[in-house]
Write an enzyme that holds these catalytic residues in place. Structure first.
Site, short mmCIF file in Angstrom:
data_model
loop_
_atom_site.label_atom_id
_atom_site.label_comp_id
_atom_site.label_asym_id
_atom_site.label_seq_id
_atom_site.Cartn_x
_atom_site.Cartn_y
_atom_site.Cartn_z
N THR A 16 52.02 14.93 -33.70
CA THR A 16 52.24 15.08 -35.43
C THR A 16 52.98 16.54 -36.00
OG1 THR A 16 51.38 13.13 -35.10
CG2 THR A 16 52.55 13.75 -37.35
N VAL A 17 51.07 16.69 -35.97
CA VAL A 17 51.17 17.96 -37.35
C VAL A 17 52.33 19.52 -36.43
CG1 VAL A 17 49.57 18.98 -38.73
CG2 VAL A 17 49.32 16.46 -37.79
N LYS A 109 38.45 18.09 -38.74
CA LYS A 109 37.67 17.99 -39.77
C LYS A 109 36.57 18.03 -39.18
CE LYS A 109 40.54 15.59 -39.91
NZ LYS A 109 42.03 15.14 -40.00
N GLY A 138 45.36 16.60 -45.93
CA GLY A 138 46.22 16.75 -45.85
C GLY A 138 47.42 17.93 -46.70
N ILE A 140 47.09 18.35 -49.61
CA ILE A 140 46.83 18.09 -51.29
C ILE A 140 46.22 19.51 -50.92
CG2 ILE A 140 44.92 17.77 -53.36
CD1 ILE A 140 45.85 14.91 -52.18
N GLU A 194 45.15 3.42 -35.84
CA GLU A 194 45.02 4.06 -34.52
C GLU A 194 44.70 2.63 -33.74
OE1 GLU A 194 45.52 7.07 -33.35
OE2 GLU A 194 45.67 8.03 -35.44
N LYS A 209 36.03 15.15 -44.61
CA LYS A 209 36.18 15.90 -45.41
C LYS A 209 34.88 15.58 -46.48
CE LYS A 209 40.44 13.85 -43.88
NZ LYS A 209 41.36 12.29 -43.75
N GLY A 306 50.05 13.21 -42.06
CA GLY A 306 51.86 12.97 -41.89
C GLY A 306 52.18 14.14 -41.35
#
Ligand code: HSE
Length: 443
Positions: A16-17, A109, A138, A140, A194, A209, A306
């Protein structure tokens, strides 16, 4: 535009990323080149299946099956690790990149929470970047916030909602009055959670994190092992109703706080005032708050995962490198980062929500209040409620007494005192099952 040579990227991992980053580079490439003072080009990619349709145009980009080979390749300047996982190809390829003199950008992370010091040491030796904005919350921009804008502050507390999956589940449970298992199954069906949701709902992901946030905020070595982890599986719809009446929301809160005994770092379901900003961070959103002695309370909120939001953070890290803006990964050189002392949760101080399943017979509440008083715990409220039919552990036990939920709210106390009182209460035999305890965080 200067005549600096293009900055050449190698991207490993096209999930996705990775696909989001390729799309961002295609769409915003001209603006990025302008802001960087040089163009940023995709010089190689690595992922498992070349044939898979990822919804982005990869034509003309060299494909290198082995991530370590891409990481070491002379054709790249920056290795972008988007493979994931704390060992295996992610660790090996980041190691290979840094040893070969390549800057690294990663969203990983777990890798940094476990191996951050080792990898930061490799980067430092060669003056390389090891950037990880996308690893925490993500989209931020909290890493840069702590690494740059807030550097003039002494930070007393950093906290946040750092896992979107568990925040989504808690929000649904609260709004729809549904049990955990049902909401989890629904989240999995919708693709929010998941197939193996353990990392998200048992607190590890938020813990990874928090380990990085604590390192940045307090100048300590990232230490995942020092973080106290509790997940959200044991929260019942009853607890949301009680929280609502008492003026709280339940969030999976990650908190690192400087105390006299060291840095207390924990991820646990927590009651926070309904009126606080974080109480309104619902669904899959994340939020991070920092308390600085000069800045005061700074709160950021936004998408914590996302393709687009995470790619945005990765791109910011890449542009920093293109502009030759390189700083030590954890602000201080590795040799200056302090080893964390681990005060553990026994020295935690705060209020608590306690739900007991109390046998409805004379003297039970008096005995509970006595055990609390023996530990010098002052109660803010004590409420006996009608037993809901669906709350596990309530009903008629063998001795004939009906058990009923009793909710206690304590004033600020030390956690070891509370645990001692609860042990004594259970030992006295007035309650069935294990007491539910949820920390209350004053925000
Ligand atoms: N799985 C995480 C979440 C995002 O649900 O927030 C990546 O860390």
């Amino acid at each position: 535009m200067t005549d600096l040579p293009p900055l050449r990227l190698g991207i490993a991992g096209l999930g996705t990323v990775g696909a989001g980053l390729v799309s961002l580079l295609r769409e915003n490439g001209a603006a990025i080149a302008e802001r960087s003072g040089r163009s940023v080009v995709l010089a190689g990619v690595s992922a498992r299946s070349p044939a898979k349709d990822r919804g982005v145009d990869l034509s003309g980009i060299p494909w290198i099956a082995n991530a370590c080979e891409l990481a070491r390749s002379d054709a790249i300047d920056v290795y972008v690790e988007l493979i994931g996982g704390e060992e295996g190809p992610a660790l090996q390829s980041v190691e290979a990149a840094l040893e070969a003199g390549k800057h690294v950008v990663t969203a990983n992370k777990a890798l940094l929470a476990r191996h951050g010091i080792y990898l930061a040491g490799l980067a430092e030796k060669q003056g390389l970047a090891l950037n990880f904005e996308a690893a925490i919350a993500g989209g931020i921009p909290i890493v840069k916030g702590l690494r740059e804008s807030l550097l003039g502050n002494s930070i007393s507390r950093v906290y946040g909602i750092l896992n979107g999956t568990s925040n989504y589940i808690l929000t649904r449970m609260q709004r729809e009055k549904l049990p955990f298992d049902e909401v989890l199954a629904e989240a999995q069906a919708l693709g929010y959670a998941e197939a193996d949701p353990t990392f998200d709902i048992d607190g590890q992901d938020a813990g990874h994190k928090l380990a990085l946030l604590a390192a940045l905020a307090f100048g300590v070595r990232p230490d995942f092992g020092s973080i106290h982890l509790e997940g959200i599986r044991r929260i019942e719809p009853f607890d949301f109703d009680a929280a609502e009446e008492l003026g709280y929301r339940i969030k999976l809160l990650a908190v690192a706080i400087q105390t006299e005994e060291g840095i207390e770092a924990r991820v646990s379901p927590t009651m926070i005032p309904k009126t606080s900003a974080l109480a309104r961070v619902d669904g899959a959103l994340n939020s991070v708050a920092v308390e600085g002695d000069y800045a005061g309370l700074i709160i950021l909120a936004g998408p914590g995962a996302g393709a687009r939001a995470t790619a945005s953070s990765v791109a910011g890290d890449i542009i920093d490198i293109a502009r030759d803006h390189i700083s030590p990964p954890f602000i201080l050189p590795v040799s200056k980062l302090r080893q964390q002392t681990r005060p553990g949760m026994s020295s935690h101080e705060g209020g608590f929500y306690i739900r007991l399943s109390v046998y409805d017979r004379p003297g039970a509440i008096a005995a509970i209040a006595t055990r609390m008083a023996e530990q010098d715990i002052s109660l803010e409220s004590i409420v006996q409620r009608r037993a809901p039919t669906d709350l596990p552990g309530f009903g008629r036990p063998g001795n004939g007494a009906q058990s009923t939920p009793v909710v206690l709210i304590t004033h600020r106390t030390r956690e070891e005192r509370l645990r001692a009182a609860l042990d004594a209460i259970v030992e006295d035999g007035h309650v069935s099952g294990i007491p539910q305890t949820i920390r209350i965080e004053a925000l």
